[in-house]
Write an enzyme that holds these catalytic residues in place. Structure first.
Site, mmCIF file in Angstrom:
data_model
loop_
_atom_site.group_PDB
_atom_site.id
_atom_site.type_symbol
_atom_site.label_atom_id
_atom_site.label_comp_id
_atom_site.label_asym_id
_atom_site.label_seq_id
_atom_site.Cartn_x
_atom_site.Cartn_y
_atom_site.Cartn_z
ATOM 1 N N ARG A 232 0.857 -1.184 0.000
ATOM 2 C CA ARG A 232 0.000 0.000 0.000
ATOM 3 C C ARG A 232 0.901 1.245 0.000
ATOM 4 O O ARG A 232 1.925 1.279 0.694
ATOM 5 C CB ARG A 232 -0.903 0.048 1.246
ATOM 6 C CG ARG A 232 -2.100 -0.884 1.187
ATOM 7 C CD ARG A 232 -3.153 -0.445 0.161
ATOM 8 N NE ARG A 232 -4.296 -1.350 0.135
ATOM 9 C CZ ARG A 232 -4.431 -2.391 -0.691
ATOM 10 N NH1 ARG A 232 -3.486 -2.664 -1.578
ATOM 11 N NH2 ARG A 232 -5.516 -3.137 -0.662
ATOM 12 N N ASP A 256 4.217 -0.398 -6.969
ATOM 13 C CA ASP A 256 2.965 -0.728 -7.657
ATOM 14 C C ASP A 256 1.819 0.042 -7.001
ATOM 15 O O ASP A 256 0.687 -0.012 -7.470
ATOM 16 C CB ASP A 256 2.710 -2.243 -7.557
ATOM 17 C CG ASP A 256 1.468 -2.666 -8.330
ATOM 18 O OD1 ASP A 256 1.395 -2.336 -9.520
ATOM 19 O OD2 ASP A 256 0.582 -3.314 -7.737
ATOM 20 N N GLU A 261 -2.647 7.520 -4.941
ATOM 21 C CA GLU A 261 -2.993 6.840 -6.197
ATOM 22 C C GLU A 261 -4.453 6.978 -6.608
ATOM 23 O O GLU A 261 -4.792 6.877 -7.777
ATOM 24 C CB GLU A 261 -2.631 5.344 -6.132
ATOM 25 C CG GLU A 261 -3.471 4.527 -5.178
ATOM 26 C CD GLU A 261 -3.095 3.038 -5.213
ATOM 27 O OE1 GLU A 261 -1.902 2.715 -5.167
ATOM 28 O OE2 GLU A 261 -4.021 2.212 -5.274
ATOM 29 N N HIS A 293 -0.859 -0.244 -9.707
ATOM 30 C CA HIS A 293 -1.625 -1.209 -8.897
ATOM 31 C C HIS A 293 -2.078 -2.397 -9.750
ATOM 32 O O HIS A 293 -3.259 -2.746 -9.777
ATOM 33 C CB HIS A 293 -2.821 -0.520 -8.231
ATOM 34 C CG HIS A 293 -3.169 -1.132 -6.898
ATOM 35 N ND1 HIS A 293 -3.407 -0.393 -5.768
ATOM 36 C CD2 HIS A 293 -3.291 -2.434 -6.518
ATOM 37 C CE1 HIS A 293 -3.688 -1.193 -4.762
ATOM 38 N NE2 HIS A 293 -3.613 -2.451 -5.189
HETATM 39 P P1 NAD Z 1 -1.758 -11.075 4.959
HETATM 40 O O1 NAD Z 1 -2.775 -10.574 5.933
HETATM 41 O O2 NAD Z 1 -1.771 -12.505 4.557
HETATM 42 O O3 NAD Z 1 -0.286 -10.755 5.525
HETATM 43 C C1 NAD Z 1 0.074 -9.551 6.119
HETATM 44 C C2 NAD Z 1 1.226 -9.845 7.070
HETATM 45 O O4 NAD Z 1 1.687 -8.605 7.579
HETATM 46 C C3 NAD Z 1 0.821 -10.726 8.257
HETATM 47 O O5 NAD Z 1 1.725 -11.792 8.410
HETATM 48 C C4 NAD Z 1 0.864 -9.750 9.437
HETATM 49 O O6 NAD Z 1 1.246 -10.383 10.653
HETATM 50 C C5 NAD Z 1 1.934 -8.788 8.964
HETATM 51 N N1 NAD Z 1 1.899 -7.515 9.673
HETATM 52 C C6 NAD Z 1 0.830 -6.862 10.175
HETATM 53 N N2 NAD Z 1 1.231 -5.732 10.788
HETATM 54 C C7 NAD Z 1 2.585 -5.693 10.671
HETATM 55 C C8 NAD Z 1 3.562 -4.787 11.117
HETATM 56 N N3 NAD Z 1 3.241 -3.711 11.839
HETATM 57 N N4 NAD Z 1 4.853 -5.048 10.817
HETATM 58 C C9 NAD Z 1 5.180 -6.162 10.106
HETATM 59 N N5 NAD Z 1 4.299 -7.059 9.679
HETATM 60 C C10 NAD Z 1 3.014 -6.825 9.952
HETATM 61 O O7 NAD Z 1 -1.876 -10.124 3.690
HETATM 62 P P2 NAD Z 1 -1.359 -10.431 2.211
HETATM 63 O O8 NAD Z 1 -2.426 -11.123 1.457
HETATM 64 O O9 NAD Z 1 0.001 -11.010 2.275
HETATM 65 O O10 NAD Z 1 -1.314 -8.948 1.630
HETATM 66 C C11 NAD Z 1 -0.383 -8.004 2.129
HETATM 67 C C12 NAD Z 1 -0.758 -6.649 1.611
HETATM 68 O O11 NAD Z 1 -0.577 -6.611 0.189
HETATM 69 C C13 NAD Z 1 -2.254 -6.296 1.796
HETATM 70 O O12 NAD Z 1 -2.487 -5.698 3.056
HETATM 71 C C14 NAD Z 1 -2.517 -5.342 0.673
HETATM 72 O O13 NAD Z 1 -2.365 -4.027 1.180
HETATM 73 C C15 NAD Z 1 -1.417 -5.631 -0.344
HETATM 74 N N6 NAD Z 1 -1.927 -6.123 -1.634
HETATM 75 C C16 NAD Z 1 -1.552 -5.489 -2.770
HETATM 76 C C17 NAD Z 1 -1.997 -5.940 -3.998
HETATM 77 C C18 NAD Z 1 -1.590 -5.274 -5.292
HETATM 78 O O14 NAD Z 1 -2.193 -5.547 -6.332
HETATM 79 N N7 NAD Z 1 -0.569 -4.427 -5.290
HETATM 80 C C19 NAD Z 1 -2.847 -7.057 -4.063
HETATM 81 C C20 NAD Z 1 -3.186 -7.703 -2.871
HETATM 82 C C21 NAD Z 1 -2.727 -7.225 -1.668
#
Ligand code: NAD
Length: 330
Positions: A232, A256, A261, A293
């Site tokens: 994000r 990305d 955005e 994105h």
């Molecule tokens: P997820 O919930 O499976 O994993 C997130 C991880 O981050 C977890 O292991 C959690 O413990 C950890 N976390 C939470 N707070 C934290 C902190 N303060 N410090 C370190 N780690 C922390 O989520 P995911 O499916 O792996 O997705 C991650 C992120 O990717 C989403 O939140 C979303 O914002 C982003 N995303 C982007 C796209 C894209 O197209 N660019 C697509 C999907 C998701």
């Protein structure tokens, strides 16, 4: 049963129509969700929103008067929804917790490999019949230390790919992943992980992670570090990163996502004057790669997003168990 989609793109219409086995009435609106457009969801039981639709308390109150029962996010992140307000008004909120995490992880790797081997430049050069190599010198990713911040679904997939490249992978997360530890990923405090050669962000945007990459944390990084953000935009203080690019503290940046955005992404602005000087400055760097994105944007991911979203809405409406763990937020 009617679902109104905000910020709908042609591919949303294609995939959701194709996988609508429940026979829901689907209304696709190009417009984003805001205080004015929410009224377009009249007579709908559910609204389906995307990453840049801001679902704040005021909008949720308007949804209550429209008798909307479900807010469904066709994405994983949910930082754009006021969950407390939804809970207070008894509106259910669901998301797609995991849909092909490999799609995003592979895009992060693609960004890294583009930046380190300069294939974006080579592509243009060869088309101009310029076959010279000067200026395209890269380096091996093999043997480098990769710092992964957030090792959930996507961070885990990314870490595994990097292990396959022969990298040392270190990670920071609130909870260590045992499966990753067993295959050689080492968890360290954030300060240590920031010292990696290449850092990739995969944690969600929360109050704690807002501007996780800022002037202070950038100073902790090694000189010429590479930063990749597919998570994000708000994780990164962009002006601080621009300064780090100017001084060479960061040798390459792949993003990305971008904090501002919502004014730009998912739309064609090729004939417009872009007023956002920050992104214009970023685009002027030869060592910055920006994609709009698109990390999630694979055939497999869109199929899963449509299927999981429609199944979750169906489950919530008919008080059946929602099949996907973590899909229901409130
Ligand atoms: P997820 O919930 O499976 O994993 C997130 C991880 O981050 C977890 O292991 C959690 O413990 C950890 N976390 C939470 N707070 C934290 C902190 N303060 N410090 C370190 N780690 C922390 O989520 P995911 O499916 O792996 O997705 C991650 C992120 O990717 C989403 O939140 C979303 O914002 C982003 N995303 C982007 C796209 C894209 O197209 N660019 C697509 C999907 C998701």
């Amino acid at each position: 049963m009617k679902i109104v989609f905000f910020s709908a793109q042609p591919y949303d219409k294609e995939f959701f129509s194709k996988y609508n086995t429940q026979g829901f009435e689907l209304l696709f609106l190009e417009t984003g969700l805001n205080e004015q457009t929410v009224a377009l969801a009249k007579e709908a039981e559910a609204v389906c929103v995307f990453v840049n639709d801001k679902v704040n308390a005021e909008i949720i109150e308007k949804m209550v008067s429209l008798k909307i029962k479900i807010i469904s996010l066709r994405c994983a992140g949910f930082n754009n929804v006021d969950l407390e307000a939804a809970k207070k008004h008894g509106i259910k909120v669901c998301r797609v917790p995991a849909y092909s995490p490999e799609a995003v992880a592979e895009h992060a790797v693609a960004m890294l490999l583009t930046l380190n081997r300069k294939t974006h430049k080579a592509y243009n050069r060869v088309r101009e019949q310029n076959f010279a190599l000067q200026g395209l010198l890269g380096y091996n990713v093999h043997g480098k230390t990769i710092g992964v911040i957030g090792t959930g679904n996507i961070g885990k997939a990314f870490a595994k790919i990097m292990l396959g490249f022969g990298c040392k992978v270190i990670a920071f997360d609130l909870i260590a992943n045992k499966e990753l530890e067993a295959i050689g990923v080492m968890y360290h405090p954030l300060m240590e992980v920031l010292k990696a050669d290449i850092i990739s962000l995969h944690c969600p945007l929360t109050e704690q992670t807002h501007h996780l990459i800022n002037e202070q944390t950038l100073a902790m990084m090694q000189d010429s570090a590479v930063l990749i953000n597919t998570s994000r935009g708000g994780l990164v203080d962009t002006p601080a990163v621009i300064n780090a690019l100017k001084t060479g503290k960061i040798s390459a940046l792949g993003i990305d996502v971008y904090e501002q955005e919502e004014k730009l992404f998912f739309k064609d602005h090729s004939a417009d004057i872009i007023e956002d000087d920050t992104i214009q400055r970023l685009m002027s760097f030869p060592n910055v790669l920006i994609t709009a994105h698109q990390a999630f944007f694979t055939d497999e991911a869109l199929m899963q997003i449509a299927t999981i979203t429609l199944n979750s809405i169906d489950g919530l409406l008919h008080e059946k168990e929602v099949e996907v763990l973590g899909a229901v937020l409130v």
